[in-house]
Design an enzyme around this catalytic site. Structure first.
Site, PDB file in Angstrom:
ATOM      1  N   LYS A  86       0.866  -1.200   0.000  1.00 57.18           N
ATOM      2  CA  LYS A  86       0.000   0.000   0.000  1.00 57.18           C
ATOM      3  C   LYS A  86       0.894   1.238   0.000  1.00 57.18           C
ATOM      4  CE  LYS A  86      -2.125   3.020   1.971  1.00 57.18           C
ATOM      5  NZ  LYS A  86      -1.983   4.426   1.518  1.00 57.18           N
ATOM      6  N   GLU A  91       9.793   1.837  10.324  1.00 55.63           N
ATOM      7  CA  GLU A  91      10.809   2.840   9.958  1.00 55.63           C
ATOM      8  C   GLU A  91      10.111   4.186  10.059  1.00 55.63           C
ATOM      9  OE1 GLU A  91      13.888   2.285   9.339  1.00 55.63           O
ATOM     10  OE2 GLU A  91      13.906   0.123   9.046  1.00 55.63           O
ATOM     11  N   CYS A 131      13.650  11.099   5.989  1.00 52.69           N
ATOM     12  CA  CYS A 131      13.540  10.697   7.399  1.00 52.69           C
ATOM     13  C   CYS A 131      14.851  10.936   8.147  1.00 52.69           C
ATOM     14  CB  CYS A 131      13.148   9.228   7.487  1.00 52.69           C
ATOM     15  SG  CYS A 131      14.221   8.173   6.508  1.00 52.69           S
TER      16      CYS A 131
HETATM   17  P1  NAD Z   1       2.211   8.708   7.072  1.00 50.35           P
HETATM   18  O1  NAD Z   1       2.395   7.987   8.339  1.00 50.35           O
HETATM   19  O2  NAD Z   1       1.205   9.804   7.003  1.00 50.35           O
HETATM   20  O3  NAD Z   1       1.794   7.696   5.914  1.00 50.35           O
HETATM   21  C1  NAD Z   1       2.579   6.557   5.593  1.00 50.35           C
HETATM   22  C2  NAD Z   1       1.677   5.511   4.963  1.00 50.35           C
HETATM   23  O4  NAD Z   1       0.725   5.076   5.933  1.00 50.35           O
HETATM   24  C3  NAD Z   1       0.861   6.007   3.768  1.00 50.35           C
HETATM   25  O5  NAD Z   1       0.777   4.972   2.810  1.00 50.35           O
HETATM   26  C4  NAD Z   1      -0.494   6.271   4.376  1.00 50.35           C
HETATM   27  O6  NAD Z   1      -1.562   6.200   3.466  1.00 50.35           O
HETATM   28  C5  NAD Z   1      -0.584   5.143   5.395  1.00 50.35           C
HETATM   29  N1  NAD Z   1      -1.530   5.372   6.499  1.00 50.35           N
HETATM   30  C6  NAD Z   1      -1.966   6.549   6.994  1.00 50.35           C
HETATM   31  N2  NAD Z   1      -2.840   6.329   8.004  1.00 50.35           N
HETATM   32  C7  NAD Z   1      -2.945   4.982   8.150  1.00 50.35           C
HETATM   33  C8  NAD Z   1      -3.660   4.138   9.028  1.00 50.35           C
HETATM   34  N3  NAD Z   1      -4.491   4.635   9.959  1.00 50.35           N
HETATM   35  N4  NAD Z   1      -3.502   2.802   8.913  1.00 50.35           N
HETATM   36  C9  NAD Z   1      -2.670   2.290   7.983  1.00 50.35           C
HETATM   37  N5  NAD Z   1      -1.973   3.041   7.111  1.00 50.35           N
HETATM   38  C10 NAD Z   1      -2.104   4.375   7.183  1.00 50.35           C
HETATM   39  O7  NAD Z   1       3.640   9.220   6.625  1.00 50.35           O
HETATM   40  P2  NAD Z   1       4.005  10.094   5.339  1.00 50.35           P
HETATM   41  O8  NAD Z   1       3.581  11.510   5.580  1.00 50.35           O
HETATM   42  O9  NAD Z   1       3.549   9.390   4.106  1.00 50.35           O
HETATM   43  O10 NAD Z   1       5.602   9.988   5.349  1.00 50.35           O
HETATM   44  C11 NAD Z   1       6.416  10.837   6.080  1.00 50.35           C
HETATM   45  C12 NAD Z   1       6.967  10.120   7.291  1.00 50.35           C
HETATM   46  O11 NAD Z   1       7.659   8.936   6.906  1.00 50.35           O
HETATM   47  C13 NAD Z   1       7.996  10.962   8.027  1.00 50.35           C
HETATM   48  O12 NAD Z   1       7.738  10.922   9.407  1.00 50.35           O
HETATM   49  C14 NAD Z   1       9.311  10.267   7.708  1.00 50.35           C
HETATM   50  O13 NAD Z   1      10.320  10.461   8.657  1.00 50.35           O
HETATM   51  C15 NAD Z   1       8.890   8.840   7.601  1.00 50.35           C
HETATM   52  N6  NAD Z   1       9.880   8.065   6.839  1.00 50.35           N
HETATM   53  C16 NAD Z   1      10.706   7.221   7.527  1.00 50.35           C
HETATM   54  C17 NAD Z   1      11.700   6.493   6.838  1.00 50.35           C
HETATM   55  C18 NAD Z   1      12.651   5.589   7.575  1.00 50.35           C
HETATM   56  O14 NAD Z   1      13.353   4.822   6.916  1.00 50.35           O
HETATM   57  N7  NAD Z   1      12.737   5.630   8.893  1.00 50.35           N
HETATM   58  C19 NAD Z   1      11.797   6.620   5.449  1.00 50.35           C
HETATM   59  C20 NAD Z   1      10.929   7.474   4.795  1.00 50.35           C
HETATM   60  C21 NAD Z   1       9.966   8.192   5.499  1.00 50.35           C
END
Ligand code: NAD
Length: 491
Positions: free
Chosen positions: A177, A252, A286
């Site tokens: 997803k 992550e 991130c």
């Molecule tokens: P997000 O948590 O808003 O969304 C991530 C994913 O989760 C998306 O596909 C979203 O649709 C899904 N999602 C949202 N709500 C959900 C729920 N209730 N249940 C299941 N899935 C759900 O994050 P974002 O804004 O897409 O990404 C940014 C974040 O990702 C930042 O905090 C960044 O640091 C982190 N990130 C971490 C790494 C790492 O390797 N540690 C890498 C890239 C990004």
């Protein structure tokens, strides 16, 4: 163009027929639509993955057979690199050269896991000495089963591939997803996987909103393992969903990574790495080194040069050549980042550079590279993940101060240290509470090395053999190898 879901080897429309507009963040124009899956579609995808895992050929193939298919995927990605990179720019906003890196890395990651899985299979049966000659004990690695993979928008293809490549190499089935903001490159990945020789049902793609498509996937009882990359808030929800049925989870999450510059460092080099560490991918990284700590006697000189260099950064549509900073991914992200900057201003913390939309760009979610200096340690801009081109710079006095300030964060994903004294770098690297520490650089990432964070930055590691182990259960097989009766009945 409206994309479809990919379930059980076929591209199909979502049950409720809903779609989501895809907006180019550089132009604010809708240029495509993606299918908006709901719980029924998710269930269909999970059932397909379950069937493929329980009854299909993929898990029963040898690692070498699966490896050949993974190498086909890598080859097909390379053949379509320019097209996928262009889609990534339109979808996410990143400059084209960065998108090309990402897509090239994605191809490499498939080749890498093809090799690693074959290598691990060759040494897969480990014999254990249990200290009793009557027993023969061995340990084998078993694919974990059906994987629910949920990924963000900042590296749309690459974050998916960090999960899909090792999971496929291990013999698992997957439901992926991607983020509703950037799904198009994952749709291209599904097309490639369809043609590469992966049996139907092994890889499934569900596009849609987090609440409507992500949550049902996280809560589905037939999913054995959840692999998530995204925000801390969503990661916590994923963990709660996994806790209900005791499923394994790897997370992550976010970061607020420090970059320590000692007074013997070369200022020119330090500024270049600081800028790369916070401004590439518009700071939507991130591991972005967003808190810079500079030893106090070099602080004014470094700050002055950093501001001067940041003002030279070329900002614009990532498709134009020579652009270093594209737009933020969406209007929501733009407002969120601007909100941090404005909140700081209201608290009397003025940007030392940037902090506004560039005057020449009236359309698109563009923001100047922004630098805050002498930032209060309790301010939101210093403590919280902004996920944009915003860096905070503060001075420090001693090595001990630098370590204390760097570690004073709820996150622990990455950190960087810069000094000519490599013994000091090593000492500091070991003292930093972070999963990744860069010495005299920031951000280089390798498929071979573990990636993941301490504290609220997550649980587990991706990439390298650690990333492959995410997708295995460990099984002991213990045989009684003696002719003697066990003797439980004998008094
Ligand atoms: P997000 O948590 O808003 O969304 C991530 C994913 O989760 C998306 O596909 C979203 O649709 C899904 N999602 C949202 N709500 C959900 C729920 N209730 N249940 C299941 N899935 C759900 O994050 P974002 O804004 O897409 O990404 C940014 C974040 O990702 C930042 O905090 C960044 O640091 C982190 N990130 C971490 C790494 C790492 O390797 N540690 C890498 C890239 C990004």
């Amino acid at each position: 163009m409206t994309t479809a879901l990919f379930i059980n080897g076929e591209f199909i429309a979502p049950v409720q027929g809903k779609a989501i507009d895809v907006i180019n963040p550089a132009t604010e124009q809708v240029f495509a639509q993606i299918a908006a899956a709901t719980a029924e579609d998710v269930d269909n995808a999970v059932q397909a993955a379950r069937g493929a895992f329980d009854n299909g050929p993929w898990v029963r193939m040898t690692a070498a057979e699966r490896g050949a298919v993974l190498r086909n995927i890598a080859q097909l990605i390379r053949e379509r690199l320019e097209m996928i990179a262009t889609l990534e720019v339109q979808d996410n906003g990143k400059p084209l050269p960065e998108a090309r890196w990402d897509v090239g890395d994605a191809a490499f990651c498939f080749d890498y896991y093809a090799d690693l899985a074959e290598d691990m299979a060759a040494h897969s049966e480990e014999t254990i000495d249990v200290g009793d000659d009557r027993f023969r004990c061995k340990v084998v690695q078993d694919p974990v089963g059906v994987v629910g993979a949920i990924v963000p928008w900042n590296y749309p293809l690459l974050m998916a591939v960090w999960k899909v490549a090792p999971a496929l190499a291990a013999g698992c089935s997957i439901v992926l997803k991607p983020s509703e903001l950037c799904s198009l490159s994952c749709v291209e990945l599904a097309k490639i996987i369809q043609h590469a020789g992966v049996p139907a049902g092994v890889f499934n793609l569900i596009t849609g909103y987090g609440a409507e498509a992500g949550a049902p996937l996280a809560e589905h009882p037939l999913v054995d393992k959840l692999a998530f990359t995204g925000s801390v808030a969503t990661g916590s929800r994923i963990m709660q969903a996994a806790a209900k049925d005791i499923r394994t989870v790897s997370l992550e999450l976010g970061g607020k990574s420090p970059f320590i510059v000692f007074d013997d460092a070369d200022i020119e080099k330090a500024v270049e790495w600081i800028m790369f560490g916070i401004f590439w991918n518009q700071g939507q990284v991130c591991s972005a080194t967003s808190r810079v700590l500079v030893q106090e006697n070099r602080y004014p000189a470094l700050l002055e040069r950093l501001c001067a260099e940041a003002q030279k950064i070329t900002i614009g549509n990532g498709m134009q050549s020579g652009i270093l900073l594209g737009p933020l991914v969406s209007e929501g992200q733009y407002q969120k980042v601007l909100g941090f900057i404005n909140q700081a201003r209201e608290q009397g913390i003025q940007p030392a550079s940037g902090g506004k939309r560039p005057a020449h760009l009236t359309t698109g979610y563009f923001l100047q590279p922004t630098i805050f200096a002498d930032v209060p340690l309790d301010s939101a801009v210093w403590k919280e993940e902004i996920f944009g081109p915003v860096v905070c710079v503060n001075p420090f006095a001693t090595e001990a101060d630098a370590i204390r300030l760097a570690n004073a964060s709820e996150f622990g994903l990455a950190a960087a240290v810069m000094s000519h004294d490599l013994e000091r770098c090593d000492r500091v690297a070991k003292a930093l509470r972070a999963g990744i520490v860069w010495v005299n650089c920031s951000q280089p990432t390798f498929s071979q090395a573990p990636w993941g964070g301490y504290k609220k930055s997550g649980i587990g590691r991706e990439l390298g053999r650690w990333g492959l182990n995410n997708y295995f259960e460990t099984k002991q097989i213990t045989a009684y190898a003696s002719d003697e009766p066990w003797g439980w009945y004998i008094q």
